[in-house]
Scaffold this active site. Structure first.
Site, PDB file in Angstrom:
ATOM      1  N   VAL B  76      -1.772  -0.603  -6.983  1.00 28.11           N
ATOM      2  CA  VAL B  76      -0.427  -0.906  -7.480  1.00 28.11           C
ATOM      3  C   VAL B  76       0.550  -0.030  -6.703  1.00 28.11           C
ATOM      4  O   VAL B  76       0.386   1.199  -6.657  1.00 28.11           O
ATOM      5  CB  VAL B  76      -0.343  -0.603  -8.986  1.00 28.11           C
ATOM      6  CG1 VAL B  76       1.073  -0.798  -9.509  1.00 28.11           C
ATOM      7  CG2 VAL B  76      -1.330  -1.478  -9.753  1.00 28.11           C
ATOM      8  N   CYS B  77       1.534  -0.629  -6.066  1.00 22.78           N
ATOM      9  CA  CYS B  77       2.491   0.144  -5.268  1.00 22.78           C
ATOM     10  C   CYS B  77       3.246   1.111  -6.164  1.00 22.78           C
ATOM     11  O   CYS B  77       3.932   0.705  -7.113  1.00 22.78           O
ATOM     12  CB  CYS B  77       3.474  -0.778  -4.569  1.00 22.78           C
ATOM     13  SG  CYS B  77       4.750   0.141  -3.663  1.00 22.78           S
ATOM     14  N   ILE B  78       3.147   2.398  -5.845  1.00 26.00           N
ATOM     15  CA  ILE B  78       3.713   3.417  -6.722  1.00 26.00           C
ATOM     16  C   ILE B  78       5.233   3.340  -6.837  1.00 26.00           C
ATOM     17  O   ILE B  78       5.783   3.430  -7.947  1.00 26.00           O
ATOM     18  CB  ILE B  78       3.229   4.823  -6.291  1.00 26.00           C
ATOM     19  CG1 ILE B  78       3.713   5.886  -7.265  1.00 26.00           C
ATOM     20  CG2 ILE B  78       3.649   5.146  -4.867  1.00 26.00           C
ATOM     21  CD1 ILE B  78       3.043   7.239  -7.079  1.00 26.00           C
ATOM     22  N   ALA B  81       6.133   0.425  -8.965  1.00 24.32           N
ATOM     23  CA  ALA B  81       5.696   0.660 -10.338  1.00 24.32           C
ATOM     24  C   ALA B  81       6.649   1.596 -11.072  1.00 24.32           C
ATOM     25  O   ALA B  81       7.040   1.353 -12.217  1.00 24.32           O
ATOM     26  CB  ALA B  81       4.279   1.218 -10.354  1.00 24.32           C
TER      27      ALA B  81
END
Lengths: 119, 130, 100
Positions: B76-78, B81
């Site tokens: 999940v792209c930080i 997110a």
């Protein structure tokens, strides 16, 4: 040999955050020295216009990120000429250097890449 | 063949369900999923805080079950997110937020992971929008 | 080296179909999914756009989306796909371009 990526950006700069999040993908590729080219088409062409004032909308100015692209090694930038014309922008000055392509040239461009990401 | 799947929409979007059904068919056909990368609104699919009505499909839960069952690399792209309020323990602590809501089986990481996946993969397919 | 284009939004509400048809190369494929299958409705402006496109391309649609919406594709040059067939198509074409 590294796999090449064509990133197609179709959203206006402040229609949502898609435009900014597309640019982030390009910058990340540059940071890792990967071959990525970018095409601006449909409302994405609005990202390239000079003299816009995002601060009035309390939005981030994407032109800084756009101008950083070549510094990160993302130098192949293209814009869809037809899309500029349809939006009354055929003669407008662009904030960054992008090669204008007609539809046939865009067809040829897409065929050159291993992966395509359209946002 | 090796695939990277990009999920760009939340669990309420039809495209997120299509992504899952595609991913399931992919493995059933004997192909390999190098990484599932969640970006843009796709990060919301990785929330463990979603409540779905009894008579509806819980796509977020199904994605999590699929990832766990097949031990897939679900990233999940930080940055995406954080701005949408999906945090793991470390980020919740760092930013002093109450909720830790990244579902089990997912990892927060950067866009470098997307590019790393693309360098390994034969095909990329993205699911997003509607 | 052909491209498989995946569409998912309404042809009447968005520019997705129109833009895709402009950047399509000969031999490319189009998969209509989600609301994009509305483009298969007989007599629609979208179905005319699909047939007017001068390139030779192959047209596919996700069967579940066509059936759910009660669209009759009997007279259409479209191949309906289940998910395994969709996967096979992605392998057959050199690259997949998903429009969102």
């Amino acid at each position: 040999m590294a796999q090449s990526v064509l990133l197609i950006s179709r959203q206006a700069p402040w229609a949502g955050i898609a435009a900014a999040e597309a640019l982030d993908i390009a910058l990340a590729a540059g940071a890792f020295d990967l071959p990525l080219s970018m095409l601006f088409m449909d409302d994405g062409v609005f990202q390239l216009l000079a003299q816009q004032q995002p601060q009035i909308l309390e939005q981030k100015d994407l032109s800084a990120n756009l101008q950083a692209l070549p510094m990160f090694g993302i130098e192949q930038l293209y814009v869809a000429q037809q899309c500029l014309s349809e939006r009354g922008l055929a003669d407008s000055s662009l904030a960054i250097e992008a090669e204008r392509l007609d539809d046939l040239q865009i067809q040829q461009l897409i065929r050159q890449f291993d992966h395509v990401i359209t946002l | 063949m090796k695939f990277v799947i990009n999920v760009l929409s939340a669990s309420t979007a039809p495209s997120t369900r299509r992504a899952l059904r595609f991913a399931q068919a992919l493995l059933a056909s004997g192909h390999e999923i190098v990484r599932v990368f969640f970006y843009q609104d796709g990060v919301l699919t990785a929330s463990n805080n979603i409540v779905v009505a009894q008579d509806q499909q819980d796509i977020a839960q199904q994605w999590q079950a699929f990832i766990t069952e097949h031990q897939l690399d679900a990233v999940v792209c930080i940055a995406a997110a954080l701005r949408r309020g999906v945090l793991d323990q470390a980020e919740a602590q760092r930013y002093q937020r109450d909720a830790v809501n990244l579902a089990e089986g997912y990892q927060l990481s950067g866009l470098g992971q997307l590019h790393d996946g693309l360098q390994q993969a034969d095909r990329l397919i993205s699911f997003g929008g509607e | 080296m052909t491209t498989l284009h995946i569409l998912n939004s309404s042809p009447a509400n968005t520019a997705q179909l129109k833009s895709c048809l402009r950047v399509l190369s000969v031999g490319d494929g189009i998969v209509l999914t989600g609301e994009a299958v509305q483009a298969l409705r007989a007599g629609s402006a979208a179905v005319q756009k699909l047939s007017a496109c001068e390139h030779a391309y192959r047209l596919y649609a996700l069967q579940e989306d066509v059936q759910a919406r009660a669209i009759d594709t009997a007279e259409m040059p479209v191949t309906l796909l289940d998910y395994p067939a969709f996967v096979a198509l992605c392998v057959e074409y050199a690259r997949v371009n998903s429009w969102t």
